[in-house]
Design an enzyme around this catalytic site. Structure first.
Site, PDB file in Angstrom:
ATOM      1  N   SER A   2      35.266  91.980  25.395  1.00  0.00           N
ATOM      2  CA  SER A   2      34.222  91.156  26.026  1.00  0.00           C
ATOM      3  C   SER A   2      32.832  91.800  25.987  1.00  0.00           C
ATOM      4  O   SER A   2      32.070  91.695  26.956  1.00  0.00           O
ATOM      5  CB  SER A   2      34.612  90.788  27.465  1.00  0.00           C
ATOM      6  N   ASN A  24      34.942  91.628  14.715  1.00  0.00           N
ATOM      7  CA  ASN A  24      36.304  91.199  14.411  1.00  0.00           C
ATOM      8  C   ASN A  24      36.354  89.682  14.594  1.00  0.00           C
ATOM      9  O   ASN A  24      36.358  89.198  15.721  1.00  0.00           O
ATOM     10  CB  ASN A  24      37.285  91.903  15.363  1.00  0.00           C
ATOM     11  N   LYS A  39      38.767  87.716  13.856  1.00  0.00           N
ATOM     12  CA  LYS A  39      40.122  87.206  14.104  1.00  0.00           C
ATOM     13  C   LYS A  39      40.395  86.027  13.160  1.00  0.00           C
ATOM     14  O   LYS A  39      40.011  86.067  12.004  1.00  0.00           O
ATOM     15  CB  LYS A  39      40.277  86.844  15.578  1.00  0.00           C
ATOM     16  N   HIS A  71      45.234  96.743  16.264  1.00  0.00           N
ATOM     17  CA  HIS A  71      44.624  95.828  17.232  1.00  0.00           C
ATOM     18  C   HIS A  71      45.705  95.312  18.182  1.00  0.00           C
ATOM     19  O   HIS A  71      46.841  95.072  17.769  1.00  0.00           O
ATOM     20  CB  HIS A  71      43.944  94.662  16.501  1.00  0.00           C
ATOM     21  N   GLU A 102      46.323  92.505  19.361  1.00  0.00           N
ATOM     22  CA  GLU A 102      46.974  91.243  18.962  1.00  0.00           C
ATOM     23  C   GLU A 102      48.055  91.502  17.909  1.00  0.00           C
ATOM     24  O   GLU A 102      49.080  90.827  17.885  1.00  0.00           O
ATOM     25  CB  GLU A 102      45.916  90.240  18.468  1.00  0.00           C
ATOM     26  N   GLU A 130      40.045  99.562  23.245  1.00  0.00           N
ATOM     27  CA  GLU A 130      39.967  98.164  23.664  1.00  0.00           C
ATOM     28  C   GLU A 130      40.993  97.916  24.757  1.00  0.00           C
ATOM     29  O   GLU A 130      42.174  97.652  24.458  1.00  0.00           O
ATOM     30  CB  GLU A 130      40.248  97.248  22.480  1.00  0.00           C
ATOM     31  N   GLY A 181      38.811  89.198  25.108  1.00  0.00           N
ATOM     32  CA  GLY A 181      38.756  87.740  25.139  1.00  0.00           C
ATOM     33  C   GLY A 181      38.845  87.131  26.528  1.00  0.00           C
ATOM     34  O   GLY A 181      39.033  85.933  26.680  1.00  0.00           O
TER      35      GLY A 181
HETATM   36  P1  PGA Z   1      36.393  90.131  22.429  1.00  0.00           P
HETATM   37  O1  PGA Z   1      37.439  90.745  21.374  1.00  0.00           O
HETATM   38  O2  PGA Z   1      35.050  90.740  22.156  1.00  0.00           O
HETATM   39  O3  PGA Z   1      36.431  88.634  22.179  1.00  0.00           O
HETATM   40  O4  PGA Z   1      36.903  90.486  23.793  1.00  0.00           O
HETATM   41  C1  PGA Z   1      37.390  92.101  21.000  1.00  0.00           C
HETATM   42  C2  PGA Z   1      38.484  92.400  20.008  1.00  0.00           C
HETATM   43  O5  PGA Z   1      39.579  91.834  20.114  1.00  0.00           O
HETATM   44  O6  PGA Z   1      38.297  93.222  19.079  1.00  0.00           O
END
Ligand code: PGA
Length: 238
Positions: free
Chosen positions: A202, A9, A11, A92, A94, A160, A166
Site C-alpha cells: 500500500s 508490480n 500483477k 511474492h 501471492e 512486504e 492491497g
Molecule cells: P500494493 O501491492 O502496493 O497494491 O499493496 C504491493 C505488492 O504486492 O507488491
C-alpha cells in the site's frame, strides 16, 4: 545521498494496449533513480518496445527453474532474458499463498542469478504472525530458505508485510524501519553485503516521503499505485 530504487508490480493488470498508453505518458516525465516494471508476461513485448530508449528496466513476475522443457504454462527465464528482461520477481506473497510456492523459491532465485539476471526477492509476515510476535522468526525463515543458494550480487530484497498488500493499510514508517533494520542485519551477518531493501504494501504518493526517509528503506515495490502513471511518477519523485 541514498540511491533509490522504485519497482512497479503490475500483477495481472493491463493489456498490451494499456501498457503502451501507460508508457507514452510515463516516459514524458523526467525521473531519476533506478526504475523497474514487472508487467504481466503477455505484456512484456509491449513494455520492452515502449521503453527501449529509456533507462527503465523491465522484469518478469515469475519464472520456472529450467531453460526449456515440458512445463506447460510456465515462463522461461532464458527466453525473458533474450527478449530484454533484466530482472525477476521471486517469493511474492501471492505466489507463496495462491500458488503454494516455498521450497522452489531458492531454485528459481539461483537459476535466475546463474543467468546473470537480477532478482527482487520478497519476504513478509501475515497479520496473525505479527500479532503473535513472530515477525522476526518468519523473516528469518524466509530469508534462510529463499537465499540459501543466492549471491549478494544482483540481489534486491523487498519487505512486504502481507497484511499491508492491497489492503490500504501501510506499515507505519516505524514498523517498516524496524523490519528493514532486522533484515539488513540478517543480510550482513550472512555475507550479503550492500543488498538494497525495498518496502512494499500500500505505498502511495502520500506515504512514500515518510517511508523513504527511514535509514534502511532503499525504495519501494508498488502494486496498485503503480498502475496510474501520475501516481507512480509521484512515488518515483520522492
Ligand atoms: P500494493 O501491492 O502496493 O497494491 O499493496 C504491493 C505488492 O504486492 O507488491
Amino acid at each position: 545521498m541514498k540511491h533509490k530504487i522504485f519497482a512497479a508490480n503490475w500483477k495481472m493488470y493491463k493489456t498490451p494496449q494499456q501498457t503502451q498508453e501507460f508508457f507514452k505518458k510515463f516516459l514524458s516525465y523526467d525521473l531519476k533513480g533506478d526504475i523497474f516494471f514487472f508487467p504481466p508476461a503477455l505484456c512484456l513485448s509491449s513494455a520492452l518496445d515502449e521503453t527501449k530508449n529509456s533507462n527503465i528496466q523491465i522484469g518478469i513476475q515469475n519464472i520456472y527453474t529450467k531453460a526449456e522443457g515440458a512445463f506447460t504454462g510456465e515462463n522461461s527465464a532464458r527466453t525473458a532474458q533474450e527478449m530484454g528482461c533484466s530482472t525477476v520477481l521471486v517469493g511474492h506473497s501471492e505466489r507463496r499463498t495462491l500458488f503454494h510456492e516455498s521450497e522452489i523459491l531458492s531454485e528459481k532465485l539461483q537459476y535466475a542469478q546463474s543467468l546473470g539476471l537480477k532478482v527482487v526477492f520478497c519476504v513478509g509476515e501475515t497479520l496473525e504472525q505479527r500479532e503473535n510476535n513472530q515477525t522476526e522468526k518468519i523473516l528469518t525463515e524466509q530469508l534462510q530458505s529463499g537465499l540459501r543458494k543466492a549471491q549478494a550480487q544482483n540481489l534486491i530484497v523487498a519487505y512486504e508485510p502481507v497484511w499491508a498488500i492491497g489492503t490500504g493499510k501501510t506499515a507505519t514508517s516505524q514498523q517498516a524501519e524496524e523490519a528493514h533494520r532486522f533484515i539488513s542485519q540478517w543480510l550482513e551477518k550472512n555475507n550479503f553485503q550492500n543488498v538494497p531493501i525495498l518496502y512494499g504494501g500500500s505505498v502511495k504518493p502520500e506515504n512514500a516521503p515518510e517511508l523513504i526517509s527511514q535509514p534502511h528503506i532503499s525504495g519501494f515495490l508498488v502494486g496498485g499505485a503503480s498502475l496510474d502513471p501520475e501516481s507512480f511518477k509521484k512515488i518515483c519523485s520522492v
